[in-house]
Design a protein around this motif. Structure first.
Motif, PDB file in Angstrom:
ATOM      1  N   ILE A 125       0.868  -1.175   0.000  1.00 50.08           N
ATOM      2  CA  ILE A 125       0.000   0.000   0.000  1.00 50.08           C
ATOM      3  C   ILE A 125       0.908   1.230   0.000  1.00 50.08           C
ATOM      4  O   ILE A 125       1.953   1.252   0.613  1.00 50.08           O
ATOM      5  N   ILE A 135      -1.650   6.659   2.729  1.00 50.84           N
ATOM      6  CA  ILE A 135      -2.080   6.138   1.418  1.00 50.84           C
ATOM      7  C   ILE A 135      -1.085   6.597   0.356  1.00 50.84           C
ATOM      8  O   ILE A 135      -0.842   7.790   0.194  1.00 50.84           O
ATOM      9  N   ARG A 136      -0.545   5.656  -0.370  1.00 47.59           N
ATOM     10  CA  ARG A 136       0.439   6.007  -1.384  1.00 47.59           C
ATOM     11  C   ARG A 136      -0.209   6.774  -2.539  1.00 47.59           C
ATOM     12  O   ARG A 136      -1.418   6.675  -2.757  1.00 47.59           O
ATOM     13  N   VAL A 137       0.591   7.458  -3.294  1.00 49.42           N
ATOM     14  CA  VAL A 137       0.111   8.131  -4.497  1.00 49.42           C
ATOM     15  C   VAL A 137      -0.286   7.075  -5.535  1.00 49.42           C
ATOM     16  O   VAL A 137       0.360   6.036  -5.652  1.00 49.42           O
ATOM     17  N   GLY A 138      -1.397   7.292  -6.225  1.00 49.18           N
ATOM     18  CA  GLY A 138      -1.747   6.415  -7.341  1.00 49.18           C
ATOM     19  C   GLY A 138      -3.028   5.617  -7.207  1.00 49.18           C
ATOM     20  O   GLY A 138      -3.410   4.909  -8.142  1.00 49.18           O
ATOM     21  N   LEU A 139      -3.748   5.716  -6.082  1.00 44.82           N
ATOM     22  CA  LEU A 139      -5.000   4.960  -5.975  1.00 44.82           C
ATOM     23  C   LEU A 139      -6.161   5.760  -6.573  1.00 44.82           C
ATOM     24  O   LEU A 139      -6.313   6.947  -6.307  1.00 44.82           O
ATOM     25  N   GLY A 140      -7.008   5.090  -7.321  1.00 45.53           N
ATOM     26  CA  GLY A 140      -8.136   5.747  -7.985  1.00 45.53           C
ATOM     27  C   GLY A 140      -7.970   5.669  -9.478  1.00 45.53           C
ATOM     28  O   GLY A 140      -6.851   5.660  -9.983  1.00 45.53           O
ATOM     29  N   VAL A 149       6.983  14.451  -2.800  1.00 46.05           N
ATOM     30  CA  VAL A 149       6.160  15.540  -3.316  1.00 46.05           C
ATOM     31  C   VAL A 149       5.100  15.886  -2.275  1.00 46.05           C
ATOM     32  O   VAL A 149       4.411  15.009  -1.767  1.00 46.05           O
ATOM     33  N   ILE A 187      -6.603  14.204  -3.185  1.00 42.89           N
ATOM     34  CA  ILE A 187      -6.962  13.506  -4.429  1.00 42.89           C
ATOM     35  C   ILE A 187      -6.914  14.488  -5.591  1.00 42.89           C
ATOM     36  O   ILE A 187      -7.585  15.517  -5.575  1.00 42.89           O
ATOM     37  N   LEU A 188      -6.110  14.180  -6.612  1.00 42.92           N
ATOM     38  CA  LEU A 188      -6.002  15.035  -7.798  1.00 42.92           C
ATOM     39  C   LEU A 188      -6.378  14.240  -9.039  1.00 42.92           C
ATOM     40  O   LEU A 188      -5.778  13.201  -9.303  1.00 42.92           O
ATOM     41  N   ILE A 193      -7.195  10.672  -8.319  1.00 39.23           N
ATOM     42  CA  ILE A 193      -6.121   9.755  -7.922  1.00 39.23           C
ATOM     43  C   ILE A 193      -5.455  10.294  -6.652  1.00 39.23           C
ATOM     44  O   ILE A 193      -5.154  11.483  -6.564  1.00 39.23           O
ATOM     45  N   SER A 194      -5.205   9.406  -5.696  1.00 39.41           N
ATOM     46  CA  SER A 194      -4.583   9.843  -4.451  1.00 39.41           C
ATOM     47  C   SER A 194      -3.217  10.460  -4.731  1.00 39.41           C
ATOM     48  O   SER A 194      -2.456   9.973  -5.566  1.00 39.41           O
ATOM     49  N   SER A 195      -2.917  11.559  -4.020  1.00 35.08           N
ATOM     50  CA  SER A 195      -1.680  12.306  -4.293  1.00 35.08           C
ATOM     51  C   SER A 195      -0.609  12.035  -3.252  1.00 35.08           C
ATOM     52  O   SER A 195       0.476  12.596  -3.333  1.00 35.08           O
ATOM     53  N   GLN A 232      -4.784  -1.039  -8.134  1.00 36.78           N
ATOM     54  CA  GLN A 232      -3.496  -0.438  -8.490  1.00 36.78           C
ATOM     55  C   GLN A 232      -2.381  -1.472  -8.385  1.00 36.78           C
ATOM     56  O   GLN A 232      -1.469  -1.495  -9.219  1.00 36.78           O
ATOM     57  N   HIS A 270      -3.798  20.261 -10.767  1.00 36.10           N
ATOM     58  CA  HIS A 270      -4.067  19.416 -11.935  1.00 36.10           C
ATOM     59  C   HIS A 270      -3.622  17.993 -11.602  1.00 36.10           C
ATOM     60  O   HIS A 270      -3.041  17.748 -10.541  1.00 36.10           O
ATOM     61  N   TYR A 321       0.864  15.320 -11.735  1.00 39.93           N
ATOM     62  CA  TYR A 321       1.713  14.560 -10.827  1.00 39.93           C
ATOM     63  C   TYR A 321       1.124  13.178 -10.534  1.00 39.93           C
ATOM     64  O   TYR A 321       1.839  12.164 -10.564  1.00 39.93           O
ATOM     65  N   THR A 322      -0.173  13.122 -10.264  1.00 38.98           N
ATOM     66  CA  THR A 322      -0.753  11.827  -9.886  1.00 38.98           C
ATOM     67  C   THR A 322      -0.760  10.866 -11.080  1.00 38.98           C
ATOM     68  O   THR A 322      -0.560   9.664 -10.912  1.00 38.98           O
ATOM     69  N   LYS A 347       1.108   7.381 -11.006  1.00 36.58           N
ATOM     70  CA  LYS A 347       0.282   6.182 -11.153  1.00 36.58           C
ATOM     71  C   LYS A 347       0.729   5.339 -12.346  1.00 36.58           C
ATOM     72  O   LYS A 347       0.840   4.117 -12.250  1.00 36.58           O
ATOM     73  N   ILE A 385       6.751  22.444  -8.707  1.00 37.88           N
ATOM     74  CA  ILE A 385       7.982  21.687  -8.936  1.00 37.88           C
ATOM     75  C   ILE A 385       7.899  20.999 -10.298  1.00 37.88           C
ATOM     76  O   ILE A 385       6.821  20.856 -10.873  1.00 37.88           O
TER      77      ILE A 385
END
Lengths: 349, 349, 349, 349
Positions: free
Chosen positions: A349, C204-209, C260, C270-271, C274-276, C341, D94, D97-98, D102, D299
């Motif tokens: 995770i 929560i890691r970046v990339g979920l969603g 980041v 969430i961006l 997707i989780s940031s 993911q 925006h 980054y995500t 991902k 960044i």
């Protein structure tokens, strides 16, 4: 998700869930489409489909983005007039009647949505799935029998060269020639024939497939039975295993170089619905092409009796062109299960 | 959604999407479970499963509420000790090895999740699906062959009485007796056998099944192939159609009393993946029971070679008990497609 | 998949897709159920639910098997008679009328399937999801406001101790006391109140969603809005962001120790769906309990006007008991996306 | 199923599950796309998107076939060079980054898949859903507030004329003019603003929505939260209901001409997740456009600090163009639930 009618604007599909960063462009897909293309030989329909695919999304600078990949093939060279006669007649063993009954009406041109031209979408998606699976997985299908002509039993997976060098995609040269002769003959008589495609897959790790309803063997069966004209599916020894004693049918385990193997493979590489690491091995039965040029009795949509004679360009035997479709559907199923299994492997995770 | 391991606390399922206001209670389900129950005859395992089901939700005053129906069967009479020997050995043609490899470990008692005891959940769900389909739909399966013993071809759907009066669920009396003799003999030799179940369904309207991937024939294939020990599926003429000419395989349409019919039924009641209103007709091949009392060679989880002799209570031939399971899975698939088709029929907002 | 009516035999759920080899037993789930349990304080219903859960499947020797986990809680201490008066009356802002209209009839005892007792299943599943997510993920919800009483803004995630030491699950002591006083007062007047629960999630890691329809924020919204009595959801600055200028609302990126980060978190972690990697931050609005002991006007099922006075045991304010439910639903959503993911991360065949 | 990147070959969608025999052609869809189109006024981006849609499948002679409908819009007038500066910079708020984190990389041109241009697919699908729902269902969204400028409370659903005659899609003329002035001013300052869209739906029968997880309100929330830039959703009284007493929040039932009605509609037309036959009523909060022409700190992908100034053509306020998107997503959700409910209504086999 596939879409398209035979004589509509285009056939295509949208593939979601693809891995990102996989090399992909039209030429990779086109190579697989070429194997499905009609007009490859006297054995197949003369419809000169260009079948040039176009990627609309999901690929950037030759790599997949991980987002939905839409690919379309425009429908050109349509002879819709060939089907005018049939608009109101129910062609025997075609889907005209069931589509009419289900939806209230149908697109009669070239069979509309029920046309085997729909399999273009399957080949496209299979092409993408194969790229995701990578080179270590080998999916090889071939024509094992046509009507009563069968090739001899072969222990090993035939080479792609042996399959592709045959106009029948039958890797046994003598059998292939016999098939060609036979089909030429029955074609001239207005007939059609079916046959059996054999498929073997190597390089699949142990663990793909889910325990109960979503067994790997069950999804392979569904995928194959969803191909137009398919009437039967068997895994491993299949129907023959119904005639074996348990002691003969059971595959003994042994270990070699730290790998688990079985001395026989009646299971077809799947135990309890889960890949065992052995070669996956299944067969698919195709019925003869429904369209024949012999006169047949049928009814029209007003239920009046009538006669029908096949026109339109069609294959007297779909088997050679079905080989890449079987491979494509297998690739799709395997990649889906690989994603599922990967979701729980090395979970972080 | 089904759950449960063979020797865990309970086996059960949750059925969502059931129609509301359908009569349902434990006795209706219990009748179907009784047909699946072991110990019905010398042909089946002596495991004296009570298999008393309990409805936990979704039913009020004997009628379905339309909300999820949970039904459980407690696991009693477990002889888990029978399996102590096997905890570390991979039984040939069982799922021990693939479960270990997939999940990292497994419940070895009675086969755990991979036990055919899981089919209790299928029979329960099938029982509910049959109630939803109603009395006009007749789903009849029977044992057509065991090993090399086959009953003669029968045009009509056998009666439920003829099927149930046979301990083999083979409606042809002489064949049934031969099967019984045969199984007694091979059982005494420590062997097991497989066979073929035939299923015919009448009363299904034209129009069930979806055009491309979710063909009725494809979902039936998946459902049947998901049953433990199933190795093959064919619809209508199936593998035999691969050996027919088109003119023989095609089913001619005719009309009778305003109804569309076909003179033959090689299609097995499904055209283009959609029910045609003709009898749905398919066959399912079962392998011989994997557990035999003959000694077999195998490996343990440390990959050392070892011997194994089947213990535990098991059937030398699963076919008779599989008949209600085939019917249950067919009912589930048909009801799901009936819901889908009903969603667009007489649509109103 | 959850099931169960308030006064039926049991409430429960089946959780499929759980990781194998995760530590799990009833005591772990029971701890979470205890937080949802009624009768914890004067603020909650005196219904003395034991809510003792039983695991029926999917766990062996204290570890998950990777196969479906069924868990049930029997319904005891039911006072179904309390509801006799209501069987034919449509309680305002309850689901009596819509269930009757949708399904044709309903189980009136304790609200049947529409009872908030259904959330037991959510807490069970959430408990399992939290175990799968592991200890590095912290999901913390608390009561931020009740009616017009709000706690002051807090930058940091409150500690579990501060939340749990308050009978209101409001970590700000003075506010919590005010809430308690207020609820005692309105309860004595036969009234009920709603409020807002705040939830923050770290680790929560970046990339979920997923990019388009299945955004993490969208699924969180669906999950929260599916909880009984929830009327609103906002992520990050939420409705307030509709009143900010872009330059104020935008969260500036910066890097710290190779990570980041953003200087503000109006996006709520969430961006683009997707989780940031920032703290996930959302709020959920609950309406006041529909059951009140003041007399109300309504109609019965024959559409005759009638009066109704709430009986049955109910909470004047559901917020404190809803805190573990919000956490559970968040855990379920996050674990599902983590599986998705993970399926494409470090993919291997 | 939607697909397409902002500057890829095309944006489009495939709609499966559509009713057969529904009138449909490009002109019907084009009318809805025109409302989403940029360049409608000074309030919107000058990007002159033609957005001409083409139906590729599923429609024959102006009627839907019941099979998948594929519709594409080619991407023309792309100024990809506008984005060269941004390829390596992470634009604040925006998804650059995500997406990078991902998927490993992204299509930077025009935001790629995360571009709001993706909403073309939503409008197309909504157009088809509205045709299936028919004329008795009225879905009306409008801009209720922009930043701190709100229109007065209106009891009735505004007319389509009042909404469309305003460049802001705000049916209150004086408020609309104030919004226009305000946006012109903030645009000149390089700023952006958000706001709230209100949506009311009439003509929906009682009974749509499923009891537990798939409540109508939950799916509407998910659908709205999946629209780019949406940060909050509330149904009926929403967050305000958290501040009401039960006696005030509860909607009293009464009967009128044999129809069940409520005196207030704090529930927003949904009880227990199921439509009650009252007007469905919800609000959606949009954040200010992330792209602003003021300089911002951020960044790059190497985590070095940098500055960024918005280029590309963008809206200072997305609200007016988001109105048809909100309506489209509502139509999709409602039609899906109507299909589900219809599947069990008047069920026949």
């Amino acid at each position: 998700m596939s879409f398209g009618e035979s004589h509509g604007a285009a056939i295509g599909c949208v593939v979601d869930g693809c891995l990102p960063n996989i090399e992909l462009d039209e030429s990779i897909i086109q190579k697989d489409l070429a194997r499905r293309k009609p007009g490859q030989s006297a054995m197949t329909t003369p419809r000169a489909e260009n079948d040039a695919c176009k990627i609309l999304s999901g690929v950037y600078k030759g790599k997949t983005l991980g987002t939905p990949i839409a690919v379309v093939v425009e429908n050109l060279d349509q002879h819709s007039d060939d089907y005018n006669d049939f608009a109101d007649k129910y062609r025997p063993s075609h889907a005209d009647y069931t589509y009419d009954a289900k939806f209230g009406f149908r697109d009669p041109r070239g069979g509309g949505r029920s046309s085997a031209r729909e399999t273009i979408a399957r080949v496209i998606a299979g092409s993408i799935a194969k790229k995701c699976l990578g080179d270590s997985v080998e999916i090889r299908a071939w024509v094992e029998s046509v009507h009563s002509i069968s090739m001899p039993f072969a222990e090993n997976i035939p080479s792609i060269e042996d399959v592709e060098s045959s106009p029948m995609r039958c890797p046994h040269k003598a059998t292939s020639e016999k098939m060609v002769e036979f089909i030429k003959k029955i074609k001239s008589e207005g007939e059609s024939v079916g046959g059996v495609i054999h498929c073997k897959i190597s390089g699949i790790r142990v663990g793909l497939g889910e325990p109960s309803f979503d067994k790997l063997s069950a999804e392979l069966a569904k995928a194959m039975m969803s191909i137009p004209a398919v009437k039967g599916f068997e895994i491993g020894a299949g129907f023959a295993s119904a005639r074996l004693f348990g002691s003969l049918n059971n595959d003994s385990f042994y270990a070699e170089n730290g790998k688990v193997k079985t001395r026989t493979n009646n299971a077809g590489g799947i135990l309890g619905g889960i890949s065992s690491g052995q070669t996956i091995d299944f067969k698919v039965a195709f019925k003869p092409t429904a369209t024949i040029t012999k006169e047949q009795t049928t009814i029209d949509k007003n239920l009046n009796e009538t006669k029908i004679i096949g026109k339109g360009r069609h294959d007297p035997c779909v088997l050679p062109r079905a080989v890449p479709i079987v491979e494509a559907m297998a690739a799709i199923v395997l990649f889906d299960f690989a994603l599922i299994q990967n979701s729980r492997t090395n979970f972080s995770i």
